[in-house]
Design a protein around this motif. Structure first.
Motif, PDB file in Angstrom:
ATOM      1  N   VAL A  11       6.683  28.839  53.708  1.00 39.94           N
ATOM      2  CA  VAL A  11       5.798  29.690  54.513  1.00 39.94           C
ATOM      3  C   VAL A  11       4.335  29.416  54.184  1.00 39.94           C
ATOM      4  O   VAL A  11       3.489  29.304  55.087  1.00 39.94           O
ATOM      5  CB  VAL A  11       6.141  31.180  54.304  1.00 39.94           C
ATOM      6  N   VAL A  12       4.022  29.284  52.895  1.00 40.88           N
ATOM      7  CA  VAL A  12       2.627  29.027  52.486  1.00 40.88           C
ATOM      8  C   VAL A  12       2.135  27.698  53.049  1.00 40.88           C
ATOM      9  O   VAL A  12       1.034  27.611  53.604  1.00 40.88           O
ATOM     10  CB  VAL A  12       2.512  29.044  50.946  1.00 40.88           C
ATOM     11  N   ILE A  13       2.946  26.651  52.922  1.00 42.50           N
ATOM     12  CA  ILE A  13       2.547  25.333  53.435  1.00 42.50           C
ATOM     13  C   ILE A  13       2.396  25.366  54.952  1.00 42.50           C
ATOM     14  O   ILE A  13       1.432  24.822  55.509  1.00 42.50           O
ATOM     15  CB  ILE A  13       3.568  24.258  53.016  1.00 42.50           C
ATOM     16  N   LEU A  14       3.339  26.028  55.635  1.00 45.52           N
ATOM     17  CA  LEU A  14       3.256  26.134  57.090  1.00 45.52           C
ATOM     18  C   LEU A  14       1.999  26.868  57.531  1.00 45.52           C
ATOM     19  O   LEU A  14       1.336  26.465  58.501  1.00 45.52           O
ATOM     20  CB  LEU A  14       4.492  26.851  57.641  1.00 45.52           C
ATOM     21  N   LEU A  15       1.653  27.941  56.843  1.00 45.32           N
ATOM     22  CA  LEU A  15       0.452  28.696  57.199  1.00 45.32           C
ATOM     23  C   LEU A  15      -0.809  27.850  57.031  1.00 45.32           C
ATOM     24  O   LEU A  15      -1.667  27.813  57.916  1.00 45.32           O
ATOM     25  CB  LEU A  15       0.351  29.958  56.342  1.00 45.32           C
ATOM     26  N   ILE A  16      -0.920  27.161  55.889  1.00 45.49           N
ATOM     27  CA  ILE A  16      -2.087  26.308  55.649  1.00 45.49           C
ATOM     28  C   ILE A  16      -2.161  25.203  56.699  1.00 45.49           C
ATOM     29  O   ILE A  16      -3.226  24.919  57.256  1.00 45.49           O
ATOM     30  CB  ILE A  16      -2.039  25.706  54.231  1.00 45.49           C
ATOM     31  N   ASP A  17      -1.013  24.602  56.978  1.00 47.03           N
ATOM     32  CA  ASP A  17      -0.957  23.506  57.956  1.00 47.03           C
ATOM     33  C   ASP A  17      -1.359  23.976  59.353  1.00 47.03           C
ATOM     34  O   ASP A  17      -2.228  23.384  59.995  1.00 47.03           O
ATOM     35  CB  ASP A  17       0.459  22.926  57.980  1.00 47.03           C
ATOM     36  N   GLN A  18      -0.756  25.051  59.816  1.00 43.99           N
ATOM     37  CA  GLN A  18      -1.005  25.505  61.182  1.00 43.99           C
ATOM     38  C   GLN A  18      -2.394  26.116  61.341  1.00 43.99           C
ATOM     39  O   GLN A  18      -3.043  25.908  62.375  1.00 43.99           O
ATOM     40  CB  GLN A  18       0.068  26.503  61.611  1.00 43.99           C
ATOM     41  N   ALA A 108       8.946  21.841  54.990  1.00 42.11           N
ATOM     42  CA  ALA A 108       7.758  22.515  55.518  1.00 42.11           C
ATOM     43  C   ALA A 108       6.885  21.546  56.296  1.00 42.11           C
ATOM     44  O   ALA A 108       6.386  21.868  57.389  1.00 42.11           O
ATOM     45  CB  ALA A 108       6.963  23.147  54.377  1.00 42.11           C
ATOM     46  N   GLY A 109       6.684  20.347  55.746  1.00 40.41           N
ATOM     47  CA  GLY A 109       5.863  19.355  56.430  1.00 40.41           C
ATOM     48  C   GLY A 109       6.471  18.896  57.740  1.00 40.41           C
ATOM     49  O   GLY A 109       5.787  18.801  58.769  1.00 40.41           O
ATOM     50  N   ASP A 151      -4.208  15.686  63.571  1.00 40.37           N
ATOM     51  CA  ASP A 151      -4.561  15.133  62.259  1.00 40.37           C
ATOM     52  C   ASP A 151      -6.058  15.318  62.038  1.00 40.37           C
ATOM     53  O   ASP A 151      -6.839  15.291  62.986  1.00 40.37           O
ATOM     54  CB  ASP A 151      -4.217  13.644  62.186  1.00 40.37           C
ATOM     55  N   MET A 152      -6.442  15.488  60.766  1.00 41.04           N
ATOM     56  CA  MET A 152      -7.862  15.727  60.506  1.00 41.04           C
ATOM     57  C   MET A 152      -8.373  15.287  59.133  1.00 41.04           C
ATOM     58  O   MET A 152      -9.573  15.261  58.904  1.00 41.04           O
ATOM     59  CB  MET A 152      -8.176  17.216  60.706  1.00 41.04           C
ATOM     60  N   LEU A 153      -7.518  14.951  58.214  1.00 39.76           N
ATOM     61  CA  LEU A 153      -7.944  14.614  56.860  1.00 39.76           C
ATOM     62  C   LEU A 153      -8.143  13.105  56.725  1.00 39.76           C
ATOM     63  O   LEU A 153      -7.222  12.324  56.919  1.00 39.76           O
ATOM     64  CB  LEU A 153      -6.903  15.087  55.844  1.00 39.76           C
ATOM     65  N   PHE A 176     -10.566   1.175  52.675  1.00 36.14           N
ATOM     66  CA  PHE A 176      -9.532   1.978  52.021  1.00 36.14           C
ATOM     67  C   PHE A 176     -10.083   3.400  51.870  1.00 36.14           C
ATOM     68  O   PHE A 176     -11.100   3.625  51.268  1.00 36.14           O
ATOM     69  CB  PHE A 176      -9.209   1.408  50.637  1.00 36.14           C
ATOM     70  N   PHE A 177      -9.574   4.316  52.611  1.00 33.47           N
ATOM     71  CA  PHE A 177      -8.215   4.480  53.112  1.00 33.47           C
ATOM     72  C   PHE A 177      -8.366   4.895  54.561  1.00 33.47           C
ATOM     73  O   PHE A 177      -8.967   5.920  54.845  1.00 33.47           O
ATOM     74  CB  PHE A 177      -7.534   5.536  52.233  1.00 33.47           C
ATOM     75  N   ASP A 178      -7.876   4.123  55.528  1.00 36.24           N
ATOM     76  CA  ASP A 178      -8.140   4.348  56.945  1.00 36.24           C
ATOM     77  C   ASP A 178      -7.332   5.465  57.609  1.00 36.24           C
ATOM     78  O   ASP A 178      -7.854   6.169  58.463  1.00 36.24           O
ATOM     79  CB  ASP A 178      -7.920   3.057  57.735  1.00 36.24           C
ATOM     80  N   PRO A 179      -6.048   5.648  57.291  1.00 35.47           N
ATOM     81  CA  PRO A 179      -5.242   6.634  58.030  1.00 35.47           C
ATOM     82  C   PRO A 179      -5.809   8.050  57.972  1.00 35.47           C
ATOM     83  O   PRO A 179      -6.357   8.483  56.963  1.00 35.47           O
ATOM     84  CB  PRO A 179      -3.880   6.566  57.327  1.00 35.47           C
ATOM     85  N   VAL A 180      -5.681   8.769  59.091  1.00 31.06           N
ATOM     86  CA  VAL A 180      -6.048  10.182  59.176  1.00 31.06           C
ATOM     87  C   VAL A 180      -4.749  10.979  59.245  1.00 31.06           C
ATOM     88  O   VAL A 180      -3.854  10.643  60.019  1.00 31.06           O
ATOM     89  CB  VAL A 180      -6.920  10.457  60.420  1.00 31.06           C
ATOM     90  N   PHE A 181      -4.638  12.020  58.444  1.00 29.26           N
ATOM     91  CA  PHE A 181      -3.375  12.742  58.366  1.00 29.26           C
ATOM     92  C   PHE A 181      -3.636  14.242  58.288  1.00 29.26           C
ATOM     93  O   PHE A 181      -4.770  14.700  58.479  1.00 29.26           O
ATOM     94  CB  PHE A 181      -2.555  12.264  57.160  1.00 29.26           C
ATOM     95  N   ASN A 182      -2.603  15.034  58.042  1.00 26.95           N
ATOM     96  CA  ASN A 182      -2.736  16.492  57.991  1.00 26.95           C
ATOM     97  C   ASN A 182      -1.992  17.054  56.780  1.00 26.95           C
ATOM     98  O   ASN A 182      -1.401  16.306  55.997  1.00 26.95           O
ATOM     99  CB  ASN A 182      -2.235  17.127  59.296  1.00 26.95           C
ATOM    100  N   VAL A 183      -2.031  18.369  56.639  1.00 21.69           N
ATOM    101  CA  VAL A 183      -1.389  19.022  55.488  1.00 21.69           C
ATOM    102  C   VAL A 183       0.123  18.778  55.502  1.00 21.69           C
ATOM    103  O   VAL A 183       0.741  18.570  54.455  1.00 21.69           O
ATOM    104  CB  VAL A 183      -1.697  20.529  55.491  1.00 21.69           C
TER     105      VAL A 183
END
Length: 221
Positions: A11-18, A108-109, A151-153, A176-183
């Motif tokens: 739940v905590v990871i989902l909340l931070i992610d969303q 969660a991810g 994605d935003m990080l 390094f490091f090119d990919p953009v990802f999320n929580v």
């Protein structure tokens, strides 16, 4: 680790992610970025395919992008369902805390990215040259099961031209490091990393203490 604790982690990871995805979606235009540090940026992109932006239709040429997107979303749902059953099984059998924690954050991810794929297309309009609105009157940018993952990080830690004396890559530009990802991606990668690095501890069997009949009789006496 109990199922209750595992659920709390999820739940905590989902909340931070969303929360992070909804904030980016409703405050940034697609392609917009903000530099936080020289090595860290908030950069809004949308991923409509697999890892690194790869699409299923890139490998299977006879299906359309829309069909490929639907197949990928359905595959994700089947996969996360399997992970859920795995999590229930390991908590019931009281497996190691490391294993339960790793499966919990992977689940969660995966679930976090599925929410994007299933619902974001109907919850938001597109972000091209505009900041998206939540539940727009004109409808969303796609059908159910056809949404894009937010994605935003971005961690552009180093970039430059490699020394000429290096074989193959000498004199070439490298970043390094090119990919953009999320929580959610971070949770999945961390969970898989834990299972790889701590494989023996994660999958070790819990110690069972067997008490003989004579010992239990003596204890009762």
């Amino acid at each position: 680790m109990s199922l209750k604790k595992a659920t709390l982690i999820i739940v905590v990871i989902l909340l931070i992610d969303q929360i992070s995805k909804i904030y980016i979606k409703t405050h940034f235009q697609l392609g917009e970025d903000v530099t936080v540090f020289s090595w860290f940026k908030i950069a809004f992109i949308e991923n409509d395919g697999m890892a690194w932006g790869t699409k299923l239709s890139d490998f299977v040429s006879f299906i359309s992008d829309e069909t490929a997107k639907l197949v990928l979303t359905l595959f994700r749902i089947v996969a996360v369902t399997g992970i859920a059953f795995w999590l229930l099984d390991v908590t019931k059998k009281k497996k190691s805390k490391i294993l339960i924690f790793a499966i919990s954050i992977i689940f969660a991810g995966a679930l976090g990215n599925i929410i994007d794929s299933v619902f974001y297309g109907v919850l938001f309009n597109d972000s091209i040259m505009q900041v998206a609105s939540f539940l727009p009157e004109e409808g969303g940018y796609a059908k159910v099961f056809h949404g894009n993952v937010v994605d935003m990080l971005h961690f552009p830690i180093w970039s430059g031209v490699m020394p000429d004396n290096l074989p193959l890559i000498g004199g070439k530009y490298f970043s390094f490091f090119d990919p953009v990802f999320n929580v959610a991606d971070m949770a999945i990668s961390t969970g898989i990393g834990i299972l790889i690095v701590f494989n023996k501890k994660a999958f070790e069997e819990p110690i069972k203490i067997e008490i003989s009949d004579s010992e239990s009789h003596n204890n009762l006496v």
